[in-house]
Design a protein around this motif. Structure first.
Motif, PDB file in Angstrom:
ATOM      1  N   LYS A 148      85.220 -17.000  53.243  1.00 18.50           N
ATOM      2  CA  LYS A 148      84.609 -15.746  53.657  1.00 18.50           C
ATOM      3  C   LYS A 148      83.097 -15.878  53.553  1.00 18.50           C
ATOM      4  O   LYS A 148      82.584 -16.690  52.782  1.00 18.50           O
ATOM      5  CB  LYS A 148      85.093 -14.584  52.778  1.00 18.50           C
ATOM      6  CG  LYS A 148      86.581 -14.282  52.895  1.00 18.50           C
ATOM      7  CD  LYS A 148      86.944 -13.784  54.279  1.00 18.50           C
ATOM      8  CE  LYS A 148      88.419 -13.459  54.399  1.00 18.50           C
ATOM      9  NZ  LYS A 148      88.785 -12.992  55.761  1.00 18.50           N
ATOM     10  N   SER A 149      82.385 -15.076  54.333  1.00 14.82           N
ATOM     11  CA  SER A 149      80.929 -15.092  54.257  1.00 14.82           C
ATOM     12  C   SER A 149      80.486 -14.689  52.855  1.00 14.82           C
ATOM     13  O   SER A 149      80.746 -13.555  52.424  1.00 14.82           O
ATOM     14  CB  SER A 149      80.334 -14.122  55.276  1.00 14.82           C
ATOM     15  OG  SER A 149      78.967 -13.875  54.984  1.00 14.82           O
ATOM     16  N   PRO A 150      79.826 -15.584  52.108  1.00 11.21           N
ATOM     17  CA  PRO A 150      79.384 -15.206  50.766  1.00 11.21           C
ATOM     18  C   PRO A 150      78.447 -14.001  50.766  1.00 11.21           C
ATOM     19  O   PRO A 150      78.556 -13.116  49.913  1.00 11.21           O
ATOM     20  CB  PRO A 150      78.672 -16.469  50.262  1.00 11.21           C
ATOM     21  CG  PRO A 150      79.299 -17.583  51.028  1.00 11.21           C
ATOM     22  CD  PRO A 150      79.549 -17.008  52.393  1.00 11.21           C
ATOM     23  N   GLU A 151      77.522 -13.959  51.733  1.00 12.90           N
ATOM     24  CA  GLU A 151      76.571 -12.847  51.777  1.00 12.90           C
ATOM     25  C   GLU A 151      77.284 -11.518  51.982  1.00 12.90           C
ATOM     26  O   GLU A 151      77.015 -10.534  51.283  1.00 12.90           O
ATOM     27  CB  GLU A 151      75.552 -13.080  52.889  1.00 12.90           C
ATOM     28  CG  GLU A 151      74.491 -11.994  52.967  1.00 12.90           C
ATOM     29  CD  GLU A 151      73.414 -12.304  53.988  1.00 12.90           C
ATOM     30  OE1 GLU A 151      72.578 -11.425  54.233  1.00 12.90           O
ATOM     31  OE2 GLU A 151      73.408 -13.426  54.532  1.00 12.90           O
ATOM     32  N   THR A 152      78.228 -11.485  52.920  1.00 13.15           N
ATOM     33  CA  THR A 152      78.976 -10.251  53.171  1.00 13.15           C
ATOM     34  C   THR A 152      79.827  -9.876  51.968  1.00 13.15           C
ATOM     35  O   THR A 152      79.897  -8.702  51.576  1.00 13.15           O
ATOM     36  CB  THR A 152      79.870 -10.417  54.411  1.00 13.15           C
ATOM     37  OG1 THR A 152      79.050 -10.723  55.541  1.00 13.15           O
ATOM     38  CG2 THR A 152      80.665  -9.153  54.682  1.00 13.15           C
ATOM     39  N   PHE A 153      80.471 -10.866  51.370  1.00 13.80           N
ATOM     40  CA  PHE A 153      81.319 -10.611  50.208  1.00 13.80           C
ATOM     41  C   PHE A 153      80.509 -10.006  49.066  1.00 13.80           C
ATOM     42  O   PHE A 153      80.906  -8.995  48.472  1.00 13.80           O
ATOM     43  CB  PHE A 153      81.982 -11.912  49.761  1.00 13.80           C
ATOM     44  CG  PHE A 153      82.829 -11.776  48.527  1.00 13.80           C
ATOM     45  CD1 PHE A 153      84.113 -11.262  48.602  1.00 13.80           C
ATOM     46  CD2 PHE A 153      82.336 -12.161  47.289  1.00 13.80           C
ATOM     47  CE1 PHE A 153      84.898 -11.133  47.460  1.00 13.80           C
ATOM     48  CE2 PHE A 153      83.114 -12.040  46.147  1.00 13.80           C
ATOM     49  CZ  PHE A 153      84.393 -11.525  46.231  1.00 13.80           C
TER      50      PHE A 153
END
Length: 232
Positions: free
Chosen positions: A208-213
């Motif tokens: 998953k996108s780390p930034e979004t998470f």
């Protein structure tokens, strides 16, 4: 009496034969030091076959919030040099705002409460790597467990099996043993399978996108990470 004597003679004959075979093997058989390492040293368990059991998942520390692993809790003093899915990238490459090797040795923090399920050097350009498994609150859409991965480290301050809390220092930014300029390769993975894996793929796999998470898990603003510094 005769039967007893026959048994004794048979026993002595077998013992003598075993002794002769032992002497022959000692003289003619392969010596331990002559065998290849693969024949005398057990191979380490392939991480691809490690899976957290339901019991292990249920006993993971509960992670109710996640922060950025570099800089401040919202990623201040860092920038994302290569974001998730850019050029098939499976994580975020986090750098200090000074760029190049200015962040070499900077502390790396656990993004959330969890347990270290891997701490080592898996090779393949990863350098030192840490995987932390986190139990999510019941009903979370990502499922019961996610893992955060921290790679290219210069040093590790935790060991496999150790419990960590959000914000605990777990290592320092490195260069993957000189393979790259200093940065932190950071990933978020869904599921119980513990596998160093690869850093690039045609699909997102279980990443998953780390930034979004992080943004959804700690209530940060619309932009968690600072933009990359502009060159003159």
């Amino acid at each position: 009496m005769r039967k007893t004597m026959r048994i004794m003679r048979l026993t002595l004959t077998l013992a003598l034969a075993a002794a002769i075979v032992g002497v022959i093997w000692q003289r003619l058989g392969p010596r331990l030091e002559d065998l290849p390492d693969s024949a005398v040293k057990p191979k380490p368990l392939d991480p691809a076959f490690i899976r957290l059991t339901p019991r292990e998942t249920a006993t993971l520390p509960l992670a109710t919030r996640f922060d950025m692993p570099l800089g401040t809790e919202h990623g201040a003093f860092t920038y994302n040099a290569r974001a998730f899915r850019i050029e098939r990238h499976l994580g975020d490459d986090l750098n200090g705002i000074g760029g190049e090797n200015s962040d070499l040795g900077d502390p790396v923090y656990a993004a959330g409460a969890g347990r270290v399920v891997y701490a080592g050097n898996p090779g393949s350009g990863w350098g030192k790597m840490i995987l932390i498994a986190h139990r999510l609150p019941e009903g979370d859409e990502l499922g019961p467990v996610v893992q955060t991965m921290y790679a290219h480290l210069e040093s590790m301050k935790v060991r496999t099996g150790q419990t960590v809390q959000r914000g605990d220092p777990i290592g320092t930014v490195g260069t993957a043993d000189g393979a790259y300029l200093a940065h932190l390769h950071f990933e978020v993975r869904v599921g119980p399978y513990v596998n160093p894996g690869q850093g690039y793929a045609d699909t997102a796999l279980n990443r998953k996108s780390p930034e979004t998470f992080i943004r959804t898990q700690n209530g940060a603003g619309p932009s968690v990470l600072n933009p990359a510094p502009q060159k003159d």
